[in-house]
Scaffold this motif. Structure first.
Motif, PDB file in Angstrom:
ATOM      1  N   GLU A 102       0.827  -1.206   0.000  1.00  0.00           N
ATOM      2  CA  GLU A 102       0.000   0.000   0.000  1.00  0.00           C
ATOM      3  C   GLU A 102       0.862   1.257   0.000  1.00  0.00           C
ATOM      4  O   GLU A 102       1.981   1.263   0.517  1.00  0.00           O
ATOM      5  N   LEU A 103       0.316   2.325  -0.586  1.00  0.00           N
ATOM      6  CA  LEU A 103       0.785   3.674  -0.310  1.00  0.00           C
ATOM      7  C   LEU A 103      -0.299   4.296   0.547  1.00  0.00           C
ATOM      8  O   LEU A 103      -1.477   4.317   0.163  1.00  0.00           O
ATOM      9  N   THR A 104       0.085   4.797   1.687  1.00  0.00           N
ATOM     10  CA  THR A 104      -0.856   5.148   2.747  1.00  0.00           C
ATOM     11  C   THR A 104      -0.650   6.592   3.180  1.00  0.00           C
ATOM     12  O   THR A 104       0.483   7.076   3.252  1.00  0.00           O
ATOM     13  N   VAL A 105      -1.765   7.271   3.457  1.00  0.00           N
ATOM     14  CA  VAL A 105      -1.726   8.662   3.890  1.00  0.00           C
ATOM     15  C   VAL A 105      -2.533   8.805   5.176  1.00  0.00           C
ATOM     16  O   VAL A 105      -3.271   7.900   5.576  1.00  0.00           O
ATOM     17  N   ASN A 106      -2.396   9.956   5.817  1.00  0.00           N
ATOM     18  CA  ASN A 106      -3.204  10.235   6.990  1.00  0.00           C
ATOM     19  C   ASN A 106      -4.672  10.308   6.588  1.00  0.00           C
ATOM     20  O   ASN A 106      -5.020  10.677   5.459  1.00  0.00           O
TER      21      ASN A 106
ATOM     22  N   LEU B  57      -4.322   4.587  -0.255  1.00  0.00           N
ATOM     23  CA  LEU B  57      -4.737   5.222  -1.502  1.00  0.00           C
ATOM     24  C   LEU B  57      -5.158   4.163  -2.514  1.00  0.00           C
ATOM     25  O   LEU B  57      -4.510   3.123  -2.641  1.00  0.00           O
ATOM     26  N   GLU B  58      -6.245   4.442  -3.214  1.00  0.00           N
ATOM     27  CA  GLU B  58      -6.694   3.541  -4.273  1.00  0.00           C
ATOM     28  C   GLU B  58      -5.624   3.470  -5.361  1.00  0.00           C
ATOM     29  O   GLU B  58      -4.887   4.431  -5.601  1.00  0.00           O
ATOM     30  N   ASP B  59      -5.562   2.341  -6.019  1.00  0.00           N
ATOM     31  CA  ASP B  59      -4.535   2.087  -7.030  1.00  0.00           C
ATOM     32  C   ASP B  59      -5.212   1.639  -8.324  1.00  0.00           C
ATOM     33  O   ASP B  59      -5.172   0.461  -8.684  1.00  0.00           O
ATOM     34  N   PRO B  60      -5.848   2.599  -9.041  1.00  0.00           N
ATOM     35  CA  PRO B  60      -6.632   2.208 -10.228  1.00  0.00           C
ATOM     36  C   PRO B  60      -5.818   1.555 -11.334  1.00  0.00           C
ATOM     37  O   PRO B  60      -6.368   0.808 -12.142  1.00  0.00           O
ATOM     38  N   LYS B  61      -4.539   1.796 -11.383  1.00  0.00           N
ATOM     39  CA  LYS B  61      -3.687   1.177 -12.408  1.00  0.00           C
ATOM     40  C   LYS B  61      -3.060  -0.133 -11.921  1.00  0.00           C
ATOM     41  O   LYS B  61      -2.304  -0.758 -12.671  1.00  0.00           O
TER      42      LYS B  61
ATOM     43  N   ALA C 244      -4.009   8.309  -8.274  1.00  0.00           N
ATOM     44  CA  ALA C 244      -4.181   9.097  -9.494  1.00  0.00           C
ATOM     45  C   ALA C 244      -4.178  10.589  -9.208  1.00  0.00           C
ATOM     46  O   ALA C 244      -3.905  11.402 -10.098  1.00  0.00           O
ATOM     47  N   ASP C 245      -4.452  10.982  -7.970  1.00  0.00           N
ATOM     48  CA  ASP C 245      -4.506  12.402  -7.604  1.00  0.00           C
ATOM     49  C   ASP C 245      -3.260  12.876  -6.870  1.00  0.00           C
ATOM     50  O   ASP C 245      -3.145  14.061  -6.521  1.00  0.00           O
TER      51      ASP C 245
END
Length: 304
Positions: A128-132, A223-227, A141-142
């Motif tokens: 995952e790439l994770t944010v607060n 974070l969602e990972d659409p790709k 994507a953003d």
């Protein structure tokens, strides 16, 4: 007292002593009379990935369990590259934290001919790439459009980790993050920055993975990972060197049958990593955890 009476008396005293010792054994353990035929060797050396807390938890648990069964288990902490090389060369006997089919694929492609995959023990793993949790975005994507919010930094873990390679070579290219900095040092350093960002109320993006105790400790979101640049969900496998089955035939059967769901894993991870103890004290923490999870721990060596 005649000789026959003396012999019977001695046998009776021995049996009573054995029962007393058995009654004093901790949950999930085995006394000496229950040890198994361990094959040609009793000394086992397992390698543990630096910073991978699920590996620490699983390995420390198996050290406890196997030593109660008569093995002598040494844990050696190392980065993945030397770990797989050492495993293939016979310097190590086993590693419990191989993520497939993506994260550690390159190592298995390189060394797999000299290794044996005993199967997965957890099928709920993901990179995952994770944010607060209150960050202004929900998708990778953003991320590029919010460079200023995150300081143009992705806070990563060890430079030799499989996830580091995937983020650098796939994720950053897929989402136009080539001008971002991927900061690598260690998992503890990443977690320290995550903790500080939460305290300071600042946005941060980190490389993380499930299962991990951080999801219980911090208010974060993936974070969602659409790709699908991070790849599909993975499984955590036990990998051993090619001689393991000959050296440790009974342990081979137990490790082949090993399963641990994420909730159980979180519990042990949290008990170890957030205890404030150093590695030399982990076995005493495991022993306390075993006392609260006796049925599960006993099941690990139920297979014959």
């Amino acid at each position: 007292m005649n000789t026959r009476t003396k012999i019977l008396s001695a046998i009776g005293l021995g049996a009573a002593a054995a029962l007393a010792l058995s009654a004093c054994s901790p949950p999930g353990s085995s006394n000496a009379s229950d040890t198994v035929d361990n094959g040609d060797k009793q000394a086992m050396k397992m390698v543990v990935f630096n910073g991978w807390d699920e590996d620490t938890a699983a390995s420390e648990l198996w050290k406890y369990v196997l030593e109660k069964k008569g093995y002598d288990v040494e844990l050696d902490y190392a980065d993945p590259a030397p770990a797989y090389q050492g495993l293939a060369q016979g310097d190590y006997d086993a590693v419990l934290d191989t993520w497939l089919p993506n994260t550690h694929k390159a190592y298995m492609d390189k060394y797999g001919d000299d290794l044996e995959d005993l199967g997965s023990w957890n099928d709920q793993a993901s990179l995952e790439l994770t944010v607060n949790a209150d960050a202004p975005i929900d998708s990778l994507a953003d991320l590029a459009a919010h460079k200023d919010d995150f300081g143009g930094r992705i806070v990563g873990i060890e430079p030799g980790a499989g996830e580091t390679k995937i983020v650098k070579e796939k994720v950053m290219k897929a989402y136009g993050l080539d001008d971002w900095e991927l900061v690598t040092s260690s998992t503890p350093a990443m977690l320290s920055e995550l903790k500080k960002s939460e305290k300071d109320g600042k946005d941060i993006v980190v490389t993380l993975w499930r299962p991990h105790w951080a999801y219980n400790a911090f208010d974060v979101k993936d974070l969602e990972d659409p790709k699908n640049a991070l790849g599909d969900n993975e499984s955590i496998h036990t990998i051993v060197n090619e001689d393991f089955g000959d050296d440790f035939p009974q342990a081979l059967k137990w490790l082949q049958a090993f399963k641990m769901d994420s909730d159980t894993l979180y519990s042990l991870e949290d008990a170890l990593v957030n205890s404030g103890a150093d590695q030399s004290e982990y076995q005493s923490i495991v022993e306390k955890w075993v006392a609260d999870n006796e049925d599960y721990v006993d099941s690990l060596t139920a297979s014959k």
